[in-house]
Design an enzyme around this catalytic site. Structure first.
Site, PDB file in Angstrom:
ATOM      1  N   LYS A  96      51.150  49.759  38.994  1.00  0.00           N
ATOM      2  CA  LYS A  96      49.818  49.244  38.680  1.00  0.00           C
ATOM      3  C   LYS A  96      49.005  49.279  39.962  1.00  0.00           C
ATOM      4  O   LYS A  96      49.337  48.618  40.949  1.00  0.00           O
ATOM      5  CB  LYS A  96      49.897  47.813  38.148  1.00  0.00           C
ATOM      6  CG  LYS A  96      48.536  47.152  37.980  1.00  0.00           C
ATOM      7  CD  LYS A  96      48.670  45.679  37.599  1.00  0.00           C
ATOM      8  CE  LYS A  96      47.331  44.970  37.723  1.00  0.00           C
ATOM      9  NZ  LYS A  96      47.424  43.518  37.432  1.00  0.00           N
ATOM     10  N   GLY A 157      42.840  35.181  36.934  1.00  0.00           N
ATOM     11  CA  GLY A 157      43.187  33.769  36.987  1.00  0.00           C
ATOM     12  C   GLY A 157      42.158  32.806  36.440  1.00  0.00           C
ATOM     13  O   GLY A 157      42.365  31.596  36.478  1.00  0.00           O
ATOM     14  N   ALA A 183      44.167  40.564  32.941  1.00  0.00           N
ATOM     15  CA  ALA A 183      43.501  39.514  33.722  1.00  0.00           C
ATOM     16  C   ALA A 183      42.501  38.720  32.894  1.00  0.00           C
ATOM     17  O   ALA A 183      41.793  39.259  32.040  1.00  0.00           O
ATOM     18  CB  ALA A 183      42.797  40.059  34.963  1.00  0.00           C
ATOM     19  N   GLY A 184      42.456  37.416  33.163  1.00  0.00           N
ATOM     20  CA  GLY A 184      41.465  36.536  32.560  1.00  0.00           C
ATOM     21  C   GLY A 184      41.868  35.912  31.247  1.00  0.00           C
ATOM     22  O   GLY A 184      41.156  35.053  30.727  1.00  0.00           O
ATOM     23  N   ASN A 205      49.543  36.626  33.259  1.00  0.00           N
ATOM     24  CA  ASN A 205      50.467  35.820  34.059  1.00  0.00           C
ATOM     25  C   ASN A 205      50.053  34.356  34.064  1.00  0.00           C
ATOM     26  O   ASN A 205      50.730  33.486  33.534  1.00  0.00           O
ATOM     27  CB  ASN A 205      50.546  36.380  35.481  1.00  0.00           C
ATOM     28  CG  ASN A 205      51.563  35.657  36.366  1.00  0.00           C
ATOM     29  OD1 ASN A 205      51.735  36.018  37.519  1.00  0.00           O
ATOM     30  ND2 ASN A 205      52.263  34.658  35.875  1.00  0.00           N
ATOM     31  N   THR A 206      48.877  34.066  34.657  1.00  0.00           N
ATOM     32  CA  THR A 206      48.470  32.678  34.876  1.00  0.00           C
ATOM     33  C   THR A 206      48.401  31.880  33.586  1.00  0.00           C
ATOM     34  O   THR A 206      48.753  30.697  33.571  1.00  0.00           O
ATOM     35  CB  THR A 206      47.107  32.637  35.593  1.00  0.00           C
ATOM     36  OG1 THR A 206      47.180  33.420  36.781  1.00  0.00           O
ATOM     37  CG2 THR A 206      46.718  31.219  35.949  1.00  0.00           C
TER      38      THR A 206
END
Length: 255
Positions: A96, A157, A183-184, A205-206
């Site tokens: 990535k 995040g 993301a997001g 992830n987050t």
């Protein structure tokens, strides 16, 4: 099932491995997610010195496709160097490409990303760039030869969800390589929405690692991705301005 290069996936959820409170929760969340691929920042990994802590020590990595990323890179040269470290350590050749161009928003640098992708493709990597929701860039990267594009749902995040559904949809309709929304993502609703837009997969992830209950959230994300994909494949009804009855009125006898 979908493919990235020569890699095949049944699960359409790719999970990051950072930010978990402890290794036990991390392992349980990964299991609950049903993912087949784990992404991690090479710069945060100890790949050579076995005396130093290994944040993935409790995970049987042989069960997963390892998907290293170049997080922390700010130039094409840095990203290529990180990819080479990963390759020399025996990691997966799928990378990535994440090159940050703005410190406050952590938005990607499109110019450096394009340059890095070209050079990594020449070296035989399976290349998946993290990009802004830019259909022109996505098309140019496809022409360059990348194996997937990874437009952001929202800045890294933030948990803001899908900020630019229109441009994600443009990308989905304009390229013939996998589109992975990255993301997001904040909740299973966001993951489902990304899939309903036609994305091939979601990377997050987050939203899991920082949830009050990461294991339950990981399972929720698994089901959100499945539901969103089924909804996309089923084809939603068109939106319309006025109501229409759910039962037909033709043939009814009115008293």
């Amino acid at each position: 099932m979908f493919t990235i290069g020569h890699y095949e996936f049944n699960s359409r959820l790719i999970l990051g491995t950072g930010k978990f409170d402890n290794a036990a929760v991390q392992s349980q969340a990964i299991e609950a997610s049903g993912t087949e691929a784990l992404t991690f920042a090479v710069r945060r990994m100890n790949l050579f010195d076995r005396q130093l802590p290994n944040p993935l020590a409790d995970i049987d990595l042989s069960r997963y496709i390892k998907f290293p990323n170049t997080a922390g890179a700010k130039t094409a040269a840095e990203a290529i160097r990180i990819a080479d470290i990963s390759r020399h350590a025996g990691m997966c050749d799928m990378i990535k490409v994440e090159i940050i161009g703005h410190d406050r928003t952590l938005l990607p640098d499109s110019i450096e990303t394009y340059e890095a992708c070209g050079r990594l493709l020449e070296q035989g990597y399976t290349v998946c760039p993290y990009i802004n929701c830019d259909v022109v860039l996505a098309e140019k990267l496809e022409k360059l030869g990348v194996h997937a594009v990874m437009p952001l749902g929202a800045p890294i995040g933030t948990g803001l969800g899908i900020n630019d559904p229109l441009n994600i949809r443009y990308i989905v309709e304009s390229v013939n390589i996998p589109v992975i929304v990255d993301a997001g993502i904040g909740s299973a609703k966001d993951a489902a929405y990304a899939m309903e837009l036609g994305a091939d997969a979601v990377l997050l992830n987050t939203a899991v690692s920082s949830a009050d209950d990461p294991v339950k959230m990981a399972e929720a994300m698994k089901h959100g991705v499945i539901a969103g994909r089924l909804s996309f494949e089923a084809g939603r009804i068109p939106k319309q301005y006025v109501a229409s009855p759910s039962s037909p009125v033709e043939g009814l006898q009115f008293l």
